[in-house]
Design a protein around this motif. Structure first.
Motif, mmCIF file in Angstrom:
data_model
loop_
_atom_site.group_PDB
_atom_site.id
_atom_site.type_symbol
_atom_site.label_atom_id
_atom_site.label_comp_id
_atom_site.label_asym_id
_atom_site.label_seq_id
_atom_site.Cartn_x
_atom_site.Cartn_y
_atom_site.Cartn_z
ATOM 1 N N VAL A 156 22.040 -0.601 79.874
ATOM 2 C CA VAL A 156 22.175 0.316 78.697
ATOM 3 C C VAL A 156 22.454 1.591 78.430
ATOM 4 N N LEU A 157 22.961 2.323 78.050
ATOM 5 C CA LEU A 157 23.066 3.835 77.795
ATOM 6 C C LEU A 157 22.556 4.751 76.282
ATOM 7 N N GLU A 158 21.704 4.875 76.513
ATOM 8 C CA GLU A 158 21.039 5.590 75.827
ATOM 9 C C GLU A 158 21.055 7.263 75.727
ATOM 10 N N ALA A 159 21.617 8.097 74.630
ATOM 11 C CA ALA A 159 21.740 9.630 74.929
ATOM 12 C C ALA A 159 20.366 10.746 74.815
ATOM 13 N N HIS A 160 19.218 9.714 74.685
ATOM 14 C CA HIS A 160 17.582 10.551 74.863
ATOM 15 C C HIS A 160 16.915 9.426 75.355
ATOM 16 N N ARG A 161 15.883 9.324 74.917
ATOM 17 C CA ARG A 161 15.004 8.455 74.880
ATOM 18 C C ARG A 161 15.516 6.840 74.293
ATOM 19 N N VAL A 162 13.869 4.965 75.101
ATOM 20 C CA VAL A 162 14.523 4.419 74.360
ATOM 21 C C VAL A 162 13.552 4.598 72.689
ATOM 22 N N GLY A 163 14.449 4.359 71.768
ATOM 23 C CA GLY A 163 13.998 4.355 70.236
ATOM 24 C C GLY A 163 14.293 5.457 69.811
ATOM 25 N N PHE A 164 14.293 6.629 70.461
ATOM 26 C CA PHE A 164 15.066 8.184 69.790
ATOM 27 C C PHE A 164 15.299 8.115 68.595
ATOM 28 N N HIS A 201 19.125 3.238 81.246
ATOM 29 C CA HIS A 201 19.648 4.896 81.199
ATOM 30 C C HIS A 201 19.325 5.376 80.256
ATOM 31 N N GLU A 202 18.287 6.000 80.336
ATOM 32 C CA GLU A 202 18.822 7.293 79.386
ATOM 33 C C GLU A 202 19.145 8.638 79.142
ATOM 34 N N GLU A 203 19.031 9.346 78.986
ATOM 35 C CA GLU A 203 19.374 10.889 78.565
ATOM 36 C C GLU A 203 21.265 10.708 79.805
#
Length: 433
Positions: free
Chosen positions: A64-72, A212-214
């Motif tokens: 999982v790729l997230e630009a900021h944080r989980v649930g951002f 992976h956050e950010e």
């Protein structure tokens, strides 16, 4: 301008009541290097995290790729209401598709609520599901229509969870003179939205998913495998699931043409103490009948969480000013109450307010555009995409058959045309039409 960074600091939650009361969750490291996965999911909101959990449970390698944080995004900022049905009522759906298809859509929505509750229980999530969502009607005509619709759901769909409220009933419930009646849906409910997202993330990690956050995705390259590029690395995946909702940007033009980001805002007052019962006499959430909906509930420490107002550009307006006006129209007695938190977020709508399920490229699935009705439906959408990857696409295909239209005007005109339409409907709200 990129909505991912227009109003928020990179890698940080907004200064919301939810962020101030979030369950512990360790930062997940950004993507570094070249990795392989059976499925790469873009976005760590309800859709992406639910998909990750269900795929990991099936034994697939999930990144999982997230630009900021989980649930951002909207998943960690919304009003926390877990509503019944689809965003459109069953009468409209029956005209749009068929009675049989509309019945399937109703059942899917019931399955979505049940899924949320079962996931919370099965994974011991740090969140409580509170039953009850009230619908507050402004006019006698709206009250009559709401009660008629409740009778129809009981008769034709076997749904008997709606408690009708007359003028005295709604005012006893919400302590406001602004409404003429309504109903309470005891089959719906509300929860702490960010802690629910964190619960999904912890469950997915426990089953072997990697988050992976950010790690903002910069580019998708079709092929076998699909290449998903971030600043720090590349994921080579057999399938890609797009779970970006209002923060998709230009990553996938075929989705962006049918899904439009809009902004919505919430205030949290100081704890109300004994005055909380003047606001709500029962621990339910409320949404009213305005086109630009006002919605509210009490937090577990007795604050009023009140949402209202919309904007359609990139920058947020003065949030306190935007939301306090409708809040005081409902509760003028709270003019002296201190506002402790004010935040906004970006959700996504479609032309007909039904979610957009689409396969924009080979081996790529997307679900988004929940139009303010996403806590339960987004959770189910993630499960549906997980099933579709495994060759069980009945649910996904049912949603994908719903008619979806491009926003008129193309990329350059769709936002001005949306502003024009929304301004008209907001004017109707102000005029009481």
């Amino acid at each position: 301008m990129n909505l991912l960074y227009a109003n928020d600091k990179a890698g940080e939650y907004p200064p919301s009541y939810y962020a101030a009361t979030m369950a512990p969750f360790d930062r997940q490291p950004p993507l570094q290097g070249d990795v392989a996965a059976d499925v790469c999911i873009v976005g760590a909101g309800y859709t992406g995290l639910s998909a990750a959990l269900h795929l990991a449970e099936a034994g697939l390698r999930v990144v999982v790729l997230e630009a900021h944080r989980v649930g951002f995004g909207a998943s960690g900022r919304n009003g926390g209401q877990v509503g019944s049905g689809q965003r459109l009522d069953q009468d409209t759906l029956e005209r749009m598709v068929s009675r049989a298809e509309a019945a399937k859509l109703w059942q899917l929505a019931e399955d979505a609520k049940a899924l949320v509750k079962s996931l919370i229980a099965d994974h011991a999530m740090p969140v409580t599901f509170h039953p009850g969502v009230a619908h507050a009607c402004r006019t006698k005509g709206e009250v009559k229509a709401a009660h008629h619709y409740a009778d129809r759901l009981a008769r034709d769909y076997g749904y008997s969870q709606l408690e009708p409220l007359d003028r005295n009933g709604i005012r006893a419930l919400i302590g406001s003179e602004a409404y003429e009646g309504g109903e309470i849906d005891w089959g719906a409910g509300h929860l702490h939205p960010l802690n629910y997202a964190i619960g999904l993330a912890k469950a997915a990690l426990a089953k072997g998913a990697v988050i992976h956050e950010e790690s903002a995705v910069l580019e998708l390259t079709p092929g076998d495998p699909v290449l998903v590029k971030t600043e720090g690395g590349v994921v080579r995946a057999g399938h890609v699931l797009l779970a970006c909702n209002g923060y998709l940007g230009g990553l996938e033009p075929k989705v962006a043409a049918k899904v439009m980001p809009i902004n919505n805002f919430i205030l949290a007052t100081e704890p109300l103490g004994d005055r909380a019962r003047e606001v709500l006499s029962k621990p339910v959430a409320v949404a009213d009948s305005r086109f630009v909906v006002n919605y509210w509930r009490l937090s577990e420490d007795g604050r009023l969480l009140f949402g209202g107002g919309e904007s359609y550009g990139y920058r947020f307006p003065d949030i306190v000013k935007t939301v306090k006006k409708p809040m005081l129209q409902v509760y003028p007695q709270l003019s002296d109450v201190k506002i402790d938190y004010a935040w906004g977020g970006t959700l996504a709508i479609t032309v007909n307010r039904l979610p957009c399920f689409i396969r924009p490229q080979p081996n790529v699935f997307s679900a988004s555009g929940y139009s303010g009705h996403g806590v339960a439906l987004a959770t189910l959408a993630g499960k549906m995409m997980a099933k579709a990857v495994q060759g069980q696409a009945e649910g996904f295909d049912l949603m994908a058959r719903l008619p979806q239209h491009r926003f008129p005007g193309g990329p350059s005109l769709r936002q001005p045309l949306l502003v024009l339409a929304m301004t008209w409907y907001a004017l109707r709200d102000r005029l009481g039409l």
